[in-house]
Scaffold this active site. Structure first.
Site, short mmCIF file in Angstrom:
data_model
loop_
_atom_site.label_atom_id
_atom_site.label_comp_id
_atom_site.label_asym_id
_atom_site.label_seq_id
_atom_site.Cartn_x
_atom_site.Cartn_y
_atom_site.Cartn_z
N LYS A 177 14.14 22.16 -27.61
CA LYS A 177 12.84 22.59 -27.08
C LYS A 177 12.41 23.90 -27.73
CE LYS A 177 13.72 20.03 -22.84
NZ LYS A 177 14.21 20.05 -21.45
N GLN A 183 16.06 24.39 -17.14
CA GLN A 183 16.76 23.19 -17.60
C GLN A 183 17.61 22.63 -16.46
OE1 GLN A 183 16.37 21.62 -20.65
NE2 GLN A 183 17.64 20.02 -19.76
N ASP A 190 7.10 21.46 -16.71
CA ASP A 190 7.88 20.23 -16.54
C ASP A 190 7.17 19.26 -15.61
OD1 ASP A 190 10.17 19.76 -18.03
OD2 ASP A 190 11.44 21.07 -16.81
#
Ligand code: NAD
Length: 287
Positions: A53, A97, A120
């Site tokens: 990412k 994460q 997200d």
């Protein structure tokens, strides 16, 4: 035999557009869009995803801010870090994460993220917006799959869509996306009694379970579109999805490979959400 949906190539096209959007953003606002990436602990898969990412951010001109906290970190410390990032004007998106170590209440952590920075798309507000047909920040993997379909010229409207897997991060928001796009949606999960019967009816199949070979090739409806989200490490070290790829390819019209199918779109959507969040934040600052 099925045509391959080349996620890598589609993601590369999106990255090129994002590079331009980042450059325009920089010209207009004198700073790059910013994404904060927070890793707690040192899970090997999570470490790889975080690096991917951050590299992708660098490639499109998004500034990434990295925080690593030890696996033993008390939840309060992560909550304080999130509060700082919520207030930080250089940060447009915040990514925690997952999965988090066991001492964390994942829902509590996700809800601490500002809804405007929830790139997200896991915050209950953003899931709720999608459920009510007014999406803002959309969960990356399902939204990435919608992009894959659109770029391939496949409209889910009126299709018999079957999703296998009902997690908060893939299966459920996928159902909401496909419903919004006009598909007739069935969601299968671990308590589904006759998985084969459901899969056999699918014109559009999305497999997101994490069990290699769960979906047998002979179950695939001829001419179906098969989207394989699963990422499984086989004993010989290779990666595999949840679908028997060779068997399914003989019957499907379209199929995503693993790797190189859905995964690259998840990352591309994260970047595109970060740009959306950045543009929305500076837009809001003017009013
Ligand atoms: P999860 O473990 O949270 O959820 C799995 C789901 O599968 C559950 O809803 C469960 O009920 C269902 N399930 C389990 N066994 C089943 C069975 N026998 N029949 C039908 N359903 C069954 O997993 P997740 O986080 O949603 O991830 C699923 C897979 O997708 C994993 O392999 C993960 O690595 C992969 N993944 C890929 C991407 C990507 O970008 N490509 C992103 C996220 C997850």
């Amino acid at each position: 035999s099925a045509s391959i949906i080349d996620g890598k190539a589609i993601a590369a096209r999106i990255h090129a557009e994002l590079r331009q959007r980042s450059a325009s953003f920089f010209q207009a606002h004198g700073r790059s869009p910013g994404l904060a990436v927070v890793l707690v602990g040192d899970d090997p898969a999570s470490t790889v995803y975080v690096k991917k990412k951050r590299d992708a951010c660098a490639a499109v001109g998004i500034r990434s801010f990295s925080t690593s906290l030890p696996a033993t970190c008390p939840p309060q410390e992560l909550l304080e870090q999130i509060a700082r990032l919520n207030e930080d004007n250089a940060v447009d998106g915040i990514l925690i994460q997952l999965p988090l170590p066991p001492q964390f209440d994942t829902e509590q952590i996700i809800e601490a993220i500002s809804v405007t920075k929830d790139v997200d798309g896991f915050h209950p507000y953003n899931i709720g917006r999608l459920a009510l047909r007014a999406p803002l920040l959309r969960s990356c993997t399902p939204a990435g799959i919608m992009t894959l379909l659109a770029e391939t010229g496949i409209s889910p409207k009126g299709m018999e869509a079957v999703i296998v897997g009902a997690s908060n991060i893939v299966g459920r928001p996928m159902a909401l996306e496909l419903l919004l796009a006009g598909a007739t949606v069935t969601v299968c999960h671990r308590f589904t009694q006759d998985l084969e019967a459901h899969v056999r009816r699918a014109q559009l199949l999305v497999a997101a379970v994490g069990k290699p070979g769960l979906i047998r090739g002979e179950w695939i409806r001829p001419g179906a579109v098969v989207i394989d989200v699963g990422i499984n490490r086989l004993p010989d070290g290779r990666l595999s999805g949840d679908v028997d790829f060779a068997g399914a390819s003989a019957r499907a019209a379209w199929i995503t490979p693993v790797p190189g199918g859905v995964g690259p779109l998840t990352v591309a959507t994260l970047l595109s959400n970060t740009l959306d969040a950045a543009e929305r934040r500076v837009g809001a600052a003017h009013v």
